[in-house]
Enzyme design. Structure first.
Site, PDB file in Angstrom:
ATOM      1  CG  ASP A  72      -2.081   0.903   1.185  1.00  0.00           C
ATOM      2  OD1 ASP A  72      -2.260   1.686  -0.057  1.00  0.00           O
ATOM      3  OD2 ASP A  72      -3.315   0.368   1.482  1.00  0.00           O
TER       4      ASP A  72
ATOM      5  CD  GLU B  71      -6.576   6.114   2.794  1.00  0.00           C
ATOM      6  OE1 GLU B  71      -5.795   6.882   3.274  1.00  0.00           O
ATOM      7  OE2 GLU B  71      -6.277   5.281   2.217  1.00  0.00           O
TER       8      GLU B  71
END
Length: 514
Positions: free
Chosen positions: A196, A402
């Site tokens: 990521d 997020e």
């Protein structure tokens, strides 16, 4: 429901077309086909932009709606998430029966490399904390969180992204057992595994310390490609030194390179490295917007329809003389789209081309219907309530992404419950809730409103909502998650004896039911 800032972050191009990704019930052939069509439309628009790779789908199984990435998950039920993975066959094309299991597949230049993420357990973190810790036995991890990856791999998914999160305290980016022994060896994944964004830095405590060791642990655990946004010079230097010293075996490097080249060859990157300008006409085209509009109307969930079962409130009368539309979400395209749209966390306002709910209402009602719109209802308007046939109140969450979306309270923002109650006490009211997850519904809201619709973040095609509330189509959506009564109940487990939600997973009314 995602989109982008200026960093080259693959899923941003997929999520840009937020109208093409909806939460929906996928337990029918029709819905699985719809998801594949969404993927195919998305692939064309992504390829038109010159991008070959999209960081989608997110196949996290949701454990707790307090998680800030809740709306990136398709369901709390692994079975539904597995079915949602049919998006991959839309993005990449459907592999033939003889295609070897585990190997990447791409049908042609109208398709795009997909990425299943985030491996593994990202949706099950304790208390729903972003990048948190998933506490589970391996048996539960396999049954719940690993299960969707079997479906992804069976469809020839080309890439998988590692999770920021941990499993029982072990950071996924350095977990050799899960990344190599489970994903690559046991599941037989032959594509490549990507970190990521800046993911290797999460390995160390404190984050970012001893970067060289982070590289060593991550690559040796099985990371094949590293997303390095900032420290790329240091990464190259440290990586080279680690290989020359033997701390990262050359065999590991060769394996990573082989996997990356395998995907690049399958994707035709060497033959066709640039965008196909002939596809530019597909971007935002009418056909794709119609697919998105269909997805909106099929994803809406009707939670209440009338104060008693004998008198449904919906569908609404499109020829009413005067109606009131209230709420900051009624005429705000950015709020309607949510996060990952235009920029990472999304934006409020008319940020792109599309149809707001208010636009759609005005287009749906008769020429003689007067539509009054107020972000917040005024005392004068409420005092003249007898003049309105009904009200539509649109409230919900602002855009977020997020960890900025982590929320321990889950109350409707911007005084939403009070606005609903103030209007519903005076005028028969339909509430449309825009959110990435279930929210707290106060008892007064449930008592006083005539009808309640969960619209999620429907994206740019607001007419998908009016298609249903005015009766051109019936409600088809079912809850892919449990709707809690209070946050004190979280996390809910539909298989537990103590399961007592406000609305259970799978719930959803039709227009002729109350």
């Amino acid at each position: 429901m995602k989109c982008f800032n200026f960093r080259i972050y693959g899923d941003m191009f997929y999520k840009k077309y937020s109208r093409l990704r909806e939460m929906m019930d996928l337990r029918s052939t029709d819905q699985r086909d719809l998801v594949k069509r969404i993927g195919a439309a998305t692939a064309l628009e992504v390829r038109a932009s010159g991008v070959h790779w999209t960081f989608a789908p997110c196949v996290a199984v949701l454990g707790d709606p307090r998680w800030g990435r809740c709306y990136e998950s398709y369901s709390e039920a692994a079975k539904i998430v597995c079915e949602m993975s049919s998006l991959i066959s839309g993005l990449q094309g459907e592999p033939p029966e003889e295609h070897p299991n585990g190997y990447p597949f791409l049908a042609g230049r109208n398709n795009v490399v997909a990425c299943a993420k985030h491996f593994v357990g990202d949706g099950g973190t304790d208390k729903g904390l972003s990048e948190g810790n998933t506490i589970a036995s391996y048996e539960d991890l396999e049954k719940i969180h690993v299960a969707p990856y079997l479906n992804c791999i069976a469809q020839g998914v080309s890439t998988v992204m590692a999770s920021f999160s941990s499993w029982n305290g072990s950071r996924l980016h350095s977990d050799y057992f899960l990344l190599t022994e489970v994903l690559k060896q046991k599941l037989g994944f032959k594509g490549f595994l990507v970190s990521d964004w800046d993911g290797l830095e999460t390995i160390s405590e404190p984050e970012g310390s001893n970067y060289r060791n982070c590289i060593k642990l991550g690559i040796n655990a099985g990371i094949d490609m590293v997303m390095v946004p900032f420290k790329y010079k240091q990464f190259i230097q440290d990586m080279t030194d680690l290989v020359e010293s033997g701390e990262i075996p050359m065999a590991r490097v060769n394996d990573a390179v082989e996997r990356i080249l395998r995907v690049k060859f399958v994707a035709g990157l060497f033959e066709h490295p640039f965008s196909d300008r002939s596809l530019l006409g597909t971007v935002g085209c009418k056909e794709h917007r119609e697919v998105a509009r269909e997805a909106v109307r099929k994803s809406l969930v009707l939670l209440k329809n009338g104060k008693n079962a004998d008198t449904p409130f919906l569908p609404l009368d499109s020829n009413a003389k005067r109606i009131l539309v209230v709420g900051m979400h009624a005429n705000d395209l950015g709020n309607q789209c949510g996060g990952w749209t235009k920029i990472k966390s999304g934006q409020s306002g008319r940020i792109t081309i599309g149809t707001t709910l208010l636009d759609a209402i005005k287009a749906a009602v008769g020429d003689k219907t007067e539509v009054i719109y107020e972000k917040t209802p005024t005392k004068e308007t409420l005092a003249s309530s007898e003049g309105f046939s009904y009200a539509i109140v649109a409230v919900g969450e602002p855009p977020y992404a997020e960890m900025k979306g982590d929320n321990s309270e889950l109350t409707i923002p911007f005084n939403g419950n009070n606005i609903i109650t103030a209007v519903a006490e005076k005028i028969p009211t339909l509430v449309i809730l825009f959110s990435g997850r279930p929210m707290v519904l106060e008892p007064t809201v449930l008592e006083k409103t005539e009808a309640l619709v969960a619209a999620w973040f429907p994206g740019t095609e607001g007419q998908g909502i009016t298609d249903v509330i005015f009766g051109d189509y019936d409600f088809k959506g079912k809850l892919p998650v449990s709707w809690f009564k209070s946050v004190d109940q979280l996390p809910l487990n539909a298989e537990a004896n103590s399961y007592d939600p406000l609305f259970p997973i799978g719930f959803g009314l039709s227009s002729n039911s109350g």
